[in-house]
Structure formats: structure tokens, C-alpha cells
Design an enzyme around this catalytic site. Structure first.
Site, mmCIF file in Angstrom:
data_model
loop_
_atom_site.group_PDB
_atom_site.id
_atom_site.type_symbol
_atom_site.label_atom_id
_atom_site.label_comp_id
_atom_site.label_asym_id
_atom_site.label_seq_id
_atom_site.Cartn_x
_atom_site.Cartn_y
_atom_site.Cartn_z
ATOM 1 N N HIS A 123 7.225 2.377 10.962
ATOM 2 C CA HIS A 123 7.843 3.596 10.440
ATOM 3 C C HIS A 123 6.883 4.763 10.663
ATOM 4 O O HIS A 123 5.662 4.580 10.658
ATOM 5 C CB HIS A 123 8.122 3.397 8.949
ATOM 6 N N LEU A 155 0.846 -1.194 0.000
ATOM 7 C CA LEU A 155 0.000 0.000 0.000
ATOM 8 C C LEU A 155 0.880 1.241 0.000
ATOM 9 O O LEU A 155 1.654 1.481 0.936
ATOM 10 C CB LEU A 155 -0.914 0.017 1.229
#
Length: 345
Positions: free
Chosen positions: A231, A127
Site C-alpha cells: 500500500h 505497526l
């Protein structure tokens, strides 16, 4: 309807490569390598063309496209069965408790155990949304279109669905987790290992990674701090996954230590709540003659290579029937008697 989601084709390679170059590394499913991406697109083409329904080793790549210009703004992927060509490795975080009667103390020692617990599951991944488009709900459209595709082709996917999130990287694209662990056994930097895995797969992990548990107390503070953490750019993706029904169960990525989340496929919000319906009416204005109001919804139509998904409106006309705004329907080539899948925003 200015954006829609559709299957990728081989002709989308340049656009997909442009997206890959924006990721900043750590996106194994979207490597900035033309040959690797071409191979993925070829596999995706073959997957959409495959007649059988049982999950095998398919990859379905979906793209976010601006309908008027053809601009590609993002991509998402669904893997029907991981661990088919080579094992799917994860670290499972366990805890060993030990007590010393003489010291009067109990120690809880977390450790990482290399496992293949998720072999056979399906996976959503890849994604990525262009940085200029990360407002206005396009990310949710792209992400949830994958679940609409799964619901539309349920027999092609396993009963368990997982997603891996990119772990923490420093400003130079290096992983504190990899530098403390993987680099000691593979003799390569994180960008090198990430690129190699993206192109060649993870069999080299089985060849070289030690099979014994690794106690996290032996790792530097910087590495321990990022275990199971996404992240910074992936926190929104994690929130969307959790809203869909995924949960974290102490599995982390073997490269960067990012979290792996899982769910029962049939319990994913979009799969559970979406409904297939026949189009019984096209309306130029609302509400419908029966007084049913048009409400915003995520919709999908078509199977396999003809699949497309979009944000639009629908009015529920009774069990298994909906009305659509005529302009939206015509722009997608839909008419009376066609089937659509719909779910509330």
C-alpha cells in the site's frame, strides 16, 4: 525524552480503538472492533505475564506514549509463533516454464500456490503511527523497539522473523487482488473478509480456498499489477524492514496480495548490533570523567511487563558498561547498577 515505548494493558483499549479507526482497513492485526481488540489486549497481558521462555502462541503489544501527557501515538506488535492455533497461509509465487519446439517459443507462466511455509516463525506486525506523528523519527523508534524487545527476550522467539505489509487498496477500501481471486470463492467483499479474518482468524481460508495453483495470466491486469506491491502508506515501513535486514522472497498475502518479507532473527540489525550493559555512571553534563562522549542511541530497559524503550544518549564506558545522562535516567527510574540495552541510531 518526550516519547517512550511501553507494553499495552487492558486500560489502553479506548486509545487502541481510536488508532484502529484511523487505519482505513486492511490492518488485520488492528481491527476497528472493540471486542477483538480487547481479546488481543488480554492475550498480550497473559503473554507478558507468562514465565516460560520457549515460543508458544504469544502476542506482545507495544505502545508509543508521550511521557508528559500519556497520549498514545502508535502501536506495534510481536507474535512469538504463528501457525499455532490455525495454519498461517501465504501465496508463494512460482514460475512454470514450458517450451514448444514446433512454435520455437518458451513461455514462463507465473502462478500462485497456497502454502503454510511460515508456520512456526515469529512475526512483527500491527505497526501503526498516528498520521500527525509521522515525522521526527517516532516511526523508527516504535518499529525498532520491537526488535529491542526481541533481543531482550530472545528465547521467546523463533529463528525466523517475518512481516506482512498491507497490499494495494482503492479509494473505497477494496482490493483489486481480492476482487479478482478471493471474492470468487468466498462471496464477500474485501472489507467483509478482512473484518471476518481479524475477528475469527483464517480457518475459513482452509475451508473454502481451492488448493490448486492459480495462474496469474488468468487474473485481470489490475490484480496482476498489485501482486507483491505494498500500500502507498506502507512504502516507508517496507524501507525500514529492508534496512533492518528483511527481504522479499516471492510470498504474498492471500487477501490483498501485499508482500511478505522474512529474515533470520539473529541477523536483524537491531538484534545483531544491540548490547546489554550495566549503568555505571549518571552524569549531569558530558562528556564523562574519562572523556567518553554521549552519543544518541536507542535504548531499552526492563523485562516483559516492565519493558520500555526510548531515544536517548549513552556513553560507552568499557566492555559491558555505559554512562547515562542523569536527567534521562531519572525520568525512567534507572540508577547505578541497572541494565540497559543500547544500539546506535
Amino acid at each position: 525524552m518526550s516519547w517512550r515505548v511501553r507494553p499495552a494493558t487492558g486500560a489502553d483499549l479506548p486509545a487502541l480503538l481510536d488508532l484502529a479507526r484511523l487505519t482505513g482497513g486492511g490492518f488485520t492485526n488492528l481491527p476497528a472492533d472493540a471486542d477483538a481488540l480487547a481479546a488481543r489486549l488480554a492475550l498480550s497481558d497473559a503473554s507478558f505475564a507468562r514465565a516460560e521462555d520457549a515460543p508458544d502462541d504469544e502476542l506482545y503489544i507495544l505502545l508509543l506514549e508521550q511521557t508528559l501527557t500519556g497520549r498514545i501515538g502508535g502501536c506495534g506488535m510481536v507474535f512469538s509463533r504463528i501457525g499455532a492455533r490455525w495454519p498461517f497461509y501465504s501465496y508463494k509465487i512460482g514460475v512454470l516454464s514450458q517450451t514448444s519446439a514446433h512454435l520455437g517459443r518458451t513461455f514462463a507462466l507465473p502462478f500462485l500456490n497456497l502454502v503454510t511455509d511460515h508456520d512456526g516463525a515469529s512475526e512483527v506486525g500491527g505497526l501503526f503511527l498516528h498520521p500527525d506523528l509521522r515525522t521526527g523519527g517516532l516511526g523508527k523508534l516504535l518499529a525498532r523497539s520491537r526488535y529491542l524487545f526481541v533481543a531482550q527476550h530472545r528465547a521467546r522467539f523463533a529463528d525466523t522473523m517475518l512481516a506482512e505489509l498491507r497490499g494495494v487498496l482503492d479509494d473505497d477500501g477494496h482490493s483489486p487482488f481480492w476482487d479478482a481471486l478471493g471474492a470468487k470463492f468466498f462471496g464477500m467483499s474485501f472489507p467483509e473478509a478482512d473484518a471476518f479474518n481479524a475477528v475469527h482468524g483464517s480457518q475459513f481460508i482452509a475451508d473454502l480456498m481451492p488448493k490448486h495453483p492459480v495462474y496469474t495470466a488468468l487474473l485481470p491486469d489490475a490484480a496482476r499489477a498489485v501482486i507483491g506491491q505494498p500500500h502507498a502508506s506502507g512504502r516507508g515501513a517496507l524501507a525500514m524492514l529492508q534496512a533492518e535486514g528483511f527481504h522479499y522472497d516471492n510470498y504474498v498475502d492471500i487477501f490483498d496480495g501485499g508482500p511478505t518479507v522474512t529474515a533470520r532473527t539473529d541477523q536483524l540489525r537491531t538484534v545483531r548490533e544491540s548490547r546489554s550493559a550495566g549503568v555505571t555512571r549518571l552524569c549531569t553534563t558530558g562528556p564523562t570523567p574519562q572523556g567518553n562522549a554521549f552519543t544518541p542511541a536507542r535504548l531499552a530497559a526492563g523485562r516483559l511487563g516492565e519493558f520500555r524503550a526510548w531515544i536517548g544518549h549513552r556513553a560507552i564506558e568499557g566492555e559491558g558498561n555505559v554512562a547515562l545522562p542523569a536527567r534521562e535516567a531519572l525520568s525512567l527510574g534507572l540508577g547505578i547498577g541497572d541494565a540497559v540495552r543500547h544500539v546506535a541510531i
